[in-house]
Motif scaffolding. Structure first.
Motif, PDB file in Angstrom:
ATOM      1  N   MET A 231       0.824  -1.203   0.000  1.00  0.00           N
ATOM      2  CA  MET A 231       0.000   0.000   0.000  1.00  0.00           C
ATOM      3  C   MET A 231       0.858   1.253   0.000  1.00  0.00           C
ATOM      4  O   MET A 231       0.603   2.206  -0.754  1.00  0.00           O
ATOM      5  CB  MET A 231      -0.921  -0.002   1.219  1.00  0.00           C
ATOM      6  N   LEU A 232       1.888   1.272   0.839  1.00  0.00           N
ATOM      7  CA  LEU A 232       2.749   2.451   0.915  1.00  0.00           C
ATOM      8  C   LEU A 232       3.492   2.681  -0.392  1.00  0.00           C
ATOM      9  O   LEU A 232       3.642   3.830  -0.836  1.00  0.00           O
ATOM     10  CB  LEU A 232       3.731   2.289   2.075  1.00  0.00           C
ATOM     11  N   SER A 233       3.956   1.609  -1.023  1.00  0.00           N
ATOM     12  CA  SER A 233       4.700   1.775  -2.276  1.00  0.00           C
ATOM     13  C   SER A 233       3.822   2.313  -3.400  1.00  0.00           C
ATOM     14  O   SER A 233       4.271   3.134  -4.210  1.00  0.00           O
ATOM     15  CB  SER A 233       5.315   0.437  -2.686  1.00  0.00           C
ATOM     16  N   MET A 234       2.552   1.903  -3.431  1.00  0.00           N
ATOM     17  CA  MET A 234       1.656   2.401  -4.476  1.00  0.00           C
ATOM     18  C   MET A 234       1.154   3.803  -4.176  1.00  0.00           C
ATOM     19  O   MET A 234       0.979   4.622  -5.082  1.00  0.00           O
ATOM     20  CB  MET A 234       0.473   1.450  -4.647  1.00  0.00           C
ATOM     21  N   LEU A 235       0.916   4.101  -2.891  1.00  0.00           N
ATOM     22  CA  LEU A 235       0.447   5.444  -2.549  1.00  0.00           C
ATOM     23  C   LEU A 235       1.541   6.489  -2.705  1.00  0.00           C
ATOM     24  O   LEU A 235       1.242   7.659  -2.966  1.00  0.00           O
ATOM     25  CB  LEU A 235      -0.092   5.455  -1.114  1.00  0.00           C
ATOM     26  N   THR A 236       2.801   6.092  -2.497  1.00  0.00           N
ATOM     27  CA  THR A 236       3.919   7.032  -2.592  1.00  0.00           C
ATOM     28  C   THR A 236       4.626   6.944  -3.933  1.00  0.00           C
ATOM     29  O   THR A 236       5.762   7.406  -4.058  1.00  0.00           O
ATOM     30  CB  THR A 236       4.921   6.760  -1.459  1.00  0.00           C
ATOM     31  N   ALA A 237       3.984   6.344  -4.952  1.00  0.00           N
ATOM     32  CA  ALA A 237       4.649   6.199  -6.255  1.00  0.00           C
ATOM     33  C   ALA A 237       4.933   7.558  -6.888  1.00  0.00           C
ATOM     34  O   ALA A 237       5.976   7.747  -7.519  1.00  0.00           O
ATOM     35  CB  ALA A 237       3.786   5.343  -7.187  1.00  0.00           C
ATOM     36  N   SER A 238       4.024   8.497  -6.723  1.00  0.00           N
ATOM     37  CA  SER A 238       4.207   9.827  -7.315  1.00  0.00           C
ATOM     38  C   SER A 238       4.674  10.861  -6.298  1.00  0.00           C
ATOM     39  O   SER A 238       4.621  12.064  -6.579  1.00  0.00           O
ATOM     40  CB  SER A 238       2.886  10.304  -7.942  1.00  0.00           C
ATOM     41  N   LEU A 239       5.128  10.421  -5.138  1.00  0.00           N
ATOM     42  CA  LEU A 239       5.558  11.347  -4.084  1.00  0.00           C
ATOM     43  C   LEU A 239       7.073  11.285  -3.946  1.00  0.00           C
ATOM     44  O   LEU A 239       7.644  10.194  -3.778  1.00  0.00           O
ATOM     45  CB  LEU A 239       4.904  10.958  -2.751  1.00  0.00           C
ATOM     46  N   PRO A 240       7.767  12.413  -4.051  1.00  0.00           N
ATOM     47  CA  PRO A 240       9.236  12.393  -3.903  1.00  0.00           C
ATOM     48  C   PRO A 240       9.630  12.101  -2.457  1.00  0.00           C
ATOM     49  O   PRO A 240       9.245  12.821  -1.538  1.00  0.00           O
ATOM     50  CB  PRO A 240       9.659  13.804  -4.331  1.00  0.00           C
ATOM     51  N   LEU A 241      10.371  11.039  -2.264  1.00  0.00           N
ATOM     52  CA  LEU A 241      10.791  10.617  -0.926  1.00  0.00           C
ATOM     53  C   LEU A 241      12.288  10.799  -0.766  1.00  0.00           C
ATOM     54  O   LEU A 241      13.052  10.735  -1.737  1.00  0.00           O
ATOM     55  CB  LEU A 241      10.430   9.145  -0.688  1.00  0.00           C
ATOM     56  N   GLY A 242      12.705  11.026   0.468  1.00  0.00           N
ATOM     57  CA  GLY A 242      14.120  11.118   0.773  1.00  0.00           C
ATOM     58  C   GLY A 242      14.814   9.766   0.655  1.00  0.00           C
ATOM     59  O   GLY A 242      14.186   8.705   0.718  1.00  0.00           O
TER      60      GLY A 242
ATOM     61  N   ASP B  91       3.355  28.204  -6.561  1.00  0.00           N
ATOM     62  CA  ASP B  91       4.474  27.682  -7.349  1.00  0.00           C
ATOM     63  C   ASP B  91       5.284  26.670  -6.553  1.00  0.00           C
ATOM     64  O   ASP B  91       5.780  25.677  -7.102  1.00  0.00           O
ATOM     65  CB  ASP B  91       5.379  28.825  -7.803  1.00  0.00           C
ATOM     66  N   PHE B  92       5.395  26.914  -5.269  1.00  0.00           N
ATOM     67  CA  PHE B  92       6.163  26.025  -4.406  1.00  0.00           C
ATOM     68  C   PHE B  92       5.498  24.657  -4.305  1.00  0.00           C
ATOM     69  O   PHE B  92       6.148  23.605  -4.352  1.00  0.00           O
ATOM     70  CB  PHE B  92       6.295  26.673  -3.024  1.00  0.00           C
ATOM     71  N   CYS B  93       4.167  24.625  -4.202  1.00  0.00           N
ATOM     72  CA  CYS B  93       3.442  23.355  -4.114  1.00  0.00           C
ATOM     73  C   CYS B  93       3.448  22.614  -5.449  1.00  0.00           C
ATOM     74  O   CYS B  93       3.512  21.379  -5.482  1.00  0.00           O
ATOM     75  CB  CYS B  93       2.006  23.598  -3.654  1.00  0.00           C
ATOM     76  N   ILE B  94       3.390  23.353  -6.563  1.00  0.00           N
ATOM     77  CA  ILE B  94       3.409  22.714  -7.874  1.00  0.00           C
ATOM     78  C   ILE B  94       4.777  22.079  -8.135  1.00  0.00           C
ATOM     79  O   ILE B  94       4.870  20.975  -8.704  1.00  0.00           O
ATOM     80  CB  ILE B  94       3.055  23.734  -8.972  1.00  0.00           C
ATOM     81  N   ALA B  95       5.845  22.758  -7.725  1.00  0.00           N
ATOM     82  CA  ALA B  95       7.194  22.233  -7.943  1.00  0.00           C
ATOM     83  C   ALA B  95       7.443  20.963  -7.152  1.00  0.00           C
ATOM     84  O   ALA B  95       8.186  20.081  -7.582  1.00  0.00           O
ATOM     85  CB  ALA B  95       8.237  23.294  -7.584  1.00  0.00           C
ATOM     86  N   GLY B  96       6.800  20.811  -6.004  1.00  0.00           N
ATOM     87  CA  GLY B  96       6.982  19.614  -5.192  1.00  0.00           C
ATOM     88  C   GLY B  96       8.157  19.749  -4.236  1.00  0.00           C
ATOM     89  O   GLY B  96       9.070  20.571  -4.436  1.00  0.00           O
ATOM     90  N   PHE B  97       8.147  18.938  -3.202  1.00  0.00           N
ATOM     91  CA  PHE B  97       9.210  18.964  -2.211  1.00  0.00           C
ATOM     92  C   PHE B  97       9.355  17.556  -1.655  1.00  0.00           C
ATOM     93  O   PHE B  97       8.388  16.803  -1.527  1.00  0.00           O
ATOM     94  CB  PHE B  97       8.901  19.972  -1.090  1.00  0.00           C
ATOM     95  N   PRO B  98      10.564  17.138  -1.328  1.00  0.00           N
ATOM     96  CA  PRO B  98      10.775  15.768  -0.830  1.00  0.00           C
ATOM     97  C   PRO B  98      10.271  15.612   0.600  1.00  0.00           C
ATOM     98  O   PRO B  98      10.313  16.540   1.407  1.00  0.00           O
ATOM     99  CB  PRO B  98      12.297  15.596  -0.917  1.00  0.00           C
ATOM    100  N   VAL B  99       9.775  14.421   0.889  1.00  0.00           N
ATOM    101  CA  VAL B  99       9.316  14.066   2.225  1.00  0.00           C
ATOM    102  C   VAL B  99      10.393  13.198   2.870  1.00  0.00           C
ATOM    103  O   VAL B  99      10.734  12.135   2.341  1.00  0.00           O
ATOM    104  CB  VAL B  99       7.968  13.315   2.178  1.00  0.00           C
ATOM    105  N   LEU B 100      10.927  13.650   3.994  1.00  0.00           N
ATOM    106  CA  LEU B 100      12.025  12.967   4.654  1.00  0.00           C
ATOM    107  C   LEU B 100      11.508  12.058   5.766  1.00  0.00           C
ATOM    108  O   LEU B 100      10.316  12.053   6.100  1.00  0.00           O
ATOM    109  CB  LEU B 100      13.017  13.989   5.218  1.00  0.00           C
ATOM    110  N   GLU B 101      12.441  11.327   6.347  1.00  0.00           N
ATOM    111  CA  GLU B 101      12.077  10.389   7.410  1.00  0.00           C
ATOM    112  C   GLU B 101      11.580  11.130   8.644  1.00  0.00           C
ATOM    113  O   GLU B 101      10.680  10.643   9.342  1.00  0.00           O
ATOM    114  CB  GLU B 101      13.284   9.513   7.765  1.00  0.00           C
ATOM    115  N   GLU B 102      12.137  12.297   8.924  1.00  0.00           N
ATOM    116  CA  GLU B 102      11.685  13.057  10.088  1.00  0.00           C
ATOM    117  C   GLU B 102      10.248  13.533   9.920  1.00  0.00           C
ATOM    118  O   GLU B 102       9.505  13.644  10.903  1.00  0.00           O
ATOM    119  CB  GLU B 102      12.613  14.252  10.317  1.00  0.00           C
ATOM    120  N   ASP B 103       9.820  13.770   8.684  1.00  0.00           N
ATOM    121  CA  ASP B 103       8.428  14.147   8.455  1.00  0.00           C
ATOM    122  C   ASP B 103       7.490  12.981   8.747  1.00  0.00           C
ATOM    123  O   ASP B 103       6.421  13.163   9.350  1.00  0.00           O
ATOM    124  CB  ASP B 103       8.251  14.612   7.009  1.00  0.00           C
ATOM    125  N   PHE B 104       7.886  11.756   8.328  1.00  0.00           N
ATOM    126  CA  PHE B 104       7.075  10.578   8.646  1.00  0.00           C
ATOM    127  C   PHE B 104       7.045  10.325  10.151  1.00  0.00           C
ATOM    128  O   PHE B 104       6.018   9.904  10.692  1.00  0.00           O
ATOM    129  CB  PHE B 104       7.611   9.360   7.904  1.00  0.00           C
TER     130      PHE B 104
END
Length: 563
Positions: A248-259, A310-323
């Motif tokens: 589930m996590l791998s499919m939900l985070t497929a389009s999410l930039p991860l650290g 513009d900042f939200c459209i560009a995207g930002f990585p989600v790090l382990e500390e955020d999780f």
């Protein structure tokens, strides 16, 4: 011919019949005007500039096969991760009723789908409709409830009549447990139950296409028995396992930039007991934490509306500390409920002394985890009973074991399970073990066990509540042998008050004494564990040094207290 409805809001929004429109409209060509007589062609080209389309009427038919879906898109997948087994069971139960040769079946194809809240019941039904090329007609049973039984009965019949207009379709009855309850919600409404049962069991032979019924519920025990037996099939959505959570996590985070340091396997191990809705909340909170972190580092003065967009459209990585921040937030929210399992943060360094006790507890818990083949060979796993004076660290020991073995911890105090209503106390005991199985691997810690399970026949209560609670507890403990990842630890100050049946092999058969540290070395370890998080006092200068008058004042005050 498929015409997409993108950009046309009138095709996507709900109509007066509350029927959800599909994102595509399909047209079946009956006649082509302008063709030369005697001309035969294998196909025709539709030109959007010159071809005109005239709608003569509508007809009921199955939904044409949709184009191939992208496997990375979780929400449009025909076999979503973690729910593929449920989708397969639903398709196998409903597919025979779609066959024209199955017209001899006297009852409607019906399935009762149960599962925890947020487990993905609606998503599984939508995937089934896509697999079987069926329309979906969703009805919330709360909207069918009225002040009188006659009004509720009329609304139920109207819902089935509307579903026949969209045949072949799946009629989804959401929260079906509310149907059949009287106005107070305490008893059953026999009239509504009889009507619903008749609609589920009697099939109209005049229908050329079937209407399949799927009822969903979060509390299967609240569904009336007559309604539950009217469904031909019953499918349960269980809490996902560690592999399913990772998928589930791998499919939900497929389009999410991860650290680079984010490990989905480790995250799946820490999210025991989570369902699909919890993972969606986890990703939402983690993205919010990542946005706040980057905004605080790069834009301390705040963002304007255009820059933020513009900042939200560009995207930002989600790090382990955020999780980690999102997990702590979700665990705090879950811990507000009674008996919510979570992984504690207590290490062995927080406990001083008790070395023999630590070794015996770890041997009992870690052996079945590291060697599960021993249980299949007939090894009977034993429970632990910690007894000793109050304040010796029995609860801390159980939490430290859960932290060391990376297991969820479910702390239950005995008196909080006792309820004044008949049967409610036993249900509370069953719910505790149900939550533990859903959050496996888990440790159930019963504090003040002597108040929950005293010797039967001596409690003196007029209703016999304690005796029934003890019997229910014994039955649940015996049922844990089939679950290899649920462990039980009890704590009490008075082991002599416990029922003797609790101390037989297979239950709380291993008693561990947690006593007071008597030697100086153990006492020093306890002091070191208590004071290890305290900051050392800063060295005093000559100006800050206390004077002789201050020492005299302190001595006088201490002497007055002693006198």
């Amino acid at each position: 011919m498929c015409v997409p409805t993108f950009g046309n809001a009138e095709f996507i929004e709900l109509n007066a019949d509350k029927f959800l429109r599909w994102p595509e409209l399909y047209f079946k060509v009956k006649k082509i005007v302008g063709m030369v007589e005697g001309e035969q062609s294998e196909g025709y080209l539709v030109d959007t500039q010159n071809t005109s389309l005239y709608l003569v009427g509508s007809t009921n038919s199955t939904v044409p096969s949709a184009p191939a879906y992208n496997s990375n898109e979780f929400w449009s997948s025909l076999s979503p991760a973690g729910l593929s087994d449920v989708v397969k069971q639903l398709c196998n139960a409903l597919r025979p009723h779609l066959n024209c040769r199955a017209s001899a079946l006297s009852s409607v194809g019906s399935v009762l789908l149960s599962g925890p809240s947020g487990s993905g019941k609606l998503m599984a039904v939508r995937a089934v409709c896509s697999c079987l090329n069926l329309h979906l007609f969703k009805v919330d049973c709360v909207s069918l409830c009225s002040d009188t039984s006659a009004a509720t009965e009329e609304k139920v019949q109207m819902a089935f009549s509307q579903a026949q207009q969209y045949q072949p379709c799946v009629l989804l009855l959401k929260d079906i447990e509310v149907l059949g309850r009287d106005r107070d919600g305490l008893g059953e409404d026999a009239r509504v139950i009889a009507t619903l049962r008749q609609l589920l069991l009697d099939r109209d032979p005049a229908l050329s296409h079937p209407v399949l019924v799927i009822g969903t519920t979060c509390k299967l025990q609240n569904v009336p028995t007559d309604v539950q037996t009217a469904f031909l099939h019953e499918v349960k959505i269980k809490t996902p396992s560690e592999d399913q959570r990772r998928s589930m996590l791998s499919m939900l985070t497929a389009s999410l930039p991860l650290g680079k340091e984010v490990s989905l396997s480790k995250l799946a191990r820490r999210t025991a007991g989570f369902v699909l809705g919890d993972f969606c909340a986890l990703l939402s909170h983690s993205s919010r934490a990542a946005c706040a972190r980057i905004q605080a580092l790069s834009f301390p003065g705040g963002l304007s509306e255009e820059v933020e967009r513009d900042f939200c459209i560009a995207g930002f990585p989600v790090l382990e500390e955020d999780f980690n921040a999102a997990l702590d937030q979700l665990h705090d929210a879950h811990s507000q409920a009674v008996g919510a399992p979570k992984i504690p943060s207590v290490s062995w360094q927080d406990i001083g002394g008790l070395q023999e006790v630590k070794k015996e507890i770890l041997d009992t818990i870690q052996l079945p985890l590291e060697h599960p083949e021993l249980l299949s060979l007939g090894l009977c796993r034993s429970g632990l009973l910690l007894y000793g004076p109050p304040g010796t660290g029995k609860t801390l020991l159980a939490k430290a074991v859960a932290t060391t073995c990376t297991m969820t911890f479910l702390s239950v105090k005995g008196p909080e399970l006792i309820n004044m209503y008949v049967g409610q106390s036993e249900e509370n005991v069953r719910n505790v073990f149900t939550k533990a199985r859903a959050a496996a691997p888990c440790i159930i810690f019963f504090d003040e066990l002597d108040s929950l399970a005293p010797s039967r026949g001596r409690s003196g209560d007029s209703g016999g509540v304690i005796d029934r609670v003890v019997s229910q507890l014994l039955a649940e403990l015996d049922g844990l042998h089939s679950s290899r990842e649920v462990f039980v630890i009890g704590a009490t100050n008075r082991p002599d008050l416990l029922d003797p049946a609790l101390l037989r092999p297979g239950r709380f058969d291993k008693l561990v004494y947690v006593g007071i540290s008597e030697d100086r070395e153990s006492q020093l370890q306890v002091l070191s564990a208590v004071t290890r998080n305290l900051e050392p006092e800063k060295p005093r200068t000559a100006v800050d040094a206390p004077s002789l008058d201050m020492f005299k004042a302190r001595l006088d005050g201490a002497w007055s207290i002693l006198v």
